[in-house]
Design a protein around this motif. Sequence first.
Motif, short mmCIF file in Angstrom:
data_model
loop_
_atom_site.label_atom_id
_atom_site.label_comp_id
_atom_site.label_asym_id
_atom_site.label_seq_id
_atom_site.Cartn_x
_atom_site.Cartn_y
_atom_site.Cartn_z
N UNK A 142 0.77 -1.21 -0.06
CA UNK A 142 0.20 -0.01 0.15
C UNK A 142 0.80 1.27 -0.05
N UNK A 143 2.21 1.21 0.28
CA UNK A 143 2.92 2.41 0.16
C UNK A 143 3.60 2.77 -1.30
N UNK A 144 3.48 1.48 -1.99
CA UNK A 144 3.93 1.83 -3.23
C UNK A 144 3.39 0.54 -4.08
N UNK A 145 2.55 0.62 -4.99
CA UNK A 145 2.01 -0.66 -5.63
C UNK A 145 3.00 -1.32 -6.39
N UNK A 460 1.88 5.72 13.14
CA UNK A 460 0.35 6.23 12.65
C UNK A 460 0.32 6.75 11.40
N UNK A 461 1.66 6.63 10.66
CA UNK A 461 1.26 7.29 9.27
C UNK A 461 0.80 6.37 8.56
N UNK A 462 -0.06 6.95 7.55
CA UNK A 462 -1.12 6.09 6.70
C UNK A 462 -0.17 6.03 5.27
N UNK A 463 -0.40 4.73 4.70
CA UNK A 463 -0.15 4.59 3.15
C UNK A 463 -1.14 5.49 2.33
N UNK A 464 -0.24 5.82 1.09
CA UNK A 464 -1.27 6.36 0.18
C UNK A 464 -2.26 5.39 -0.47
N UNK A 465 -2.24 4.38 -0.39
CA UNK A 465 -3.10 3.59 -1.17
C UNK A 465 -4.09 2.76 -0.28
#
Length: 465
Positions: A142-145, A460-465
Amino acid sequence: MPFEDATEQAALVAAKAITPVELVQSHLDRIEAANPRLNAIVTLVAERALAEAQAAERAIMRGDPLGPLHGVPFTVKDSLDTAEVPTQRGSPIFAGRVPSTDATSVARLRQAGAILLAKTNLPEFSFATETDNLLIGRTNNPWNLERTPGGSSGGESAAIAAGMSPLGLGSDVAISLRGPAAHTGIVALKATHGRIPTTEHWPQVPRRLWHVGPMARSVRDIALSYSLLAGPDGSDGYANSPLSFGAGCTSDPARALRVGWLVAPGFGPIAPDVATTVGDAARALAEAGCLVEPVRIPVLEEINGIDLYLNLQGPETKPVIAEAVEGHADQVFEHAKRILAMPDPSARDYVAATQAVERLRSGFADYFRRYDALLCPVTLLSAPPHDLAEFVIGGETVTSRHILRATVPFNLTGLPALSMRFGTSGDGMPIGIQLVSRWFAESTVLNVAARLEAVSRVAGLRPPH
């Protein structure tokens, strides 16, 4: 709501700030939005989950006693049996297979009030560090497809990181809980071997290396889950140690824990940003009151655990895989083919590997006479692109098996080990650190992890996807 941790979700349900139905539906909505890009979910049990959520809501209204995870959804790697829900092991050969009973670990979370939401993707038969198969295909990070979430609990780690589930169950024979957790920025615990039963996990062999464990987005969720999952079940012969002391972060925070930290030598080439992250964690622990110093563990410099693992895993696993795929050659993915093509070690090499494992155990026993915990890398680089056969780390080319170098020693010896995020690579990918303690000292690992989480800049950082 999907990005709150399980402990917070349970508290909100108990306080009637949100209903179990609303909570389950919010995760179903998140799955609908995120899973098409990630392909982490194998089987969604939406109808049953909503029905169980309605029952959980009625229990609250009646004033019934509530379990610690009452109304909270969870997901399960598709190598663990789930009653009346398909468990397909990443293979078309087992497509449509529906067990009649839950694995012990699944049953224990359900007994605590948690609601099964979905089964998650894995490499065929769990034996690979890339989550891909012929059943539903490849799972993306989810951080990089374009990056892998790792394996073999890669679908579980991707689902939790992306907010599709707050909590899940995975399994680990060499890296499979901790590596995916590091690649996706979540937390995972491989407890002491035998602490958590592996009953109704497939494959069972080599049973002395397999671990079942929790995956989540916070250390407190891991501590809670561990306290629910640990203990004998009367079926797993290795699970024979009662939980006789605190399972959570219960140590006195003022106690001066002795922590050794190690980057090299002992693990081969390590990416500079991973080494920096481990050093940052060491400094953070020192500032948090631990006695921290760099260490060397001679036995790790003398013995490459990957070689031992291959010599021990291959002869035991190949007959089981061969039996499972017999008559289904057209349905076998590359992971199983690689296992079947592995040369068998000689009896002499097999015995030598078992003796080397004993030396590893003795070397770690000596280390833990002097230290409470070990801080080291999880994976030796951040999540790589899909399907790489080789990595270049610090100018040195290594095979993809090198990803196991810092994790497999703790499967071979059965030591408890936790993976958590503590850094970020230059291209924005999570970087994990690994915490290890002596046998049956899970409370120490969780204590140290909680201290790091409290000062982490990436929690707590959220992934972009």
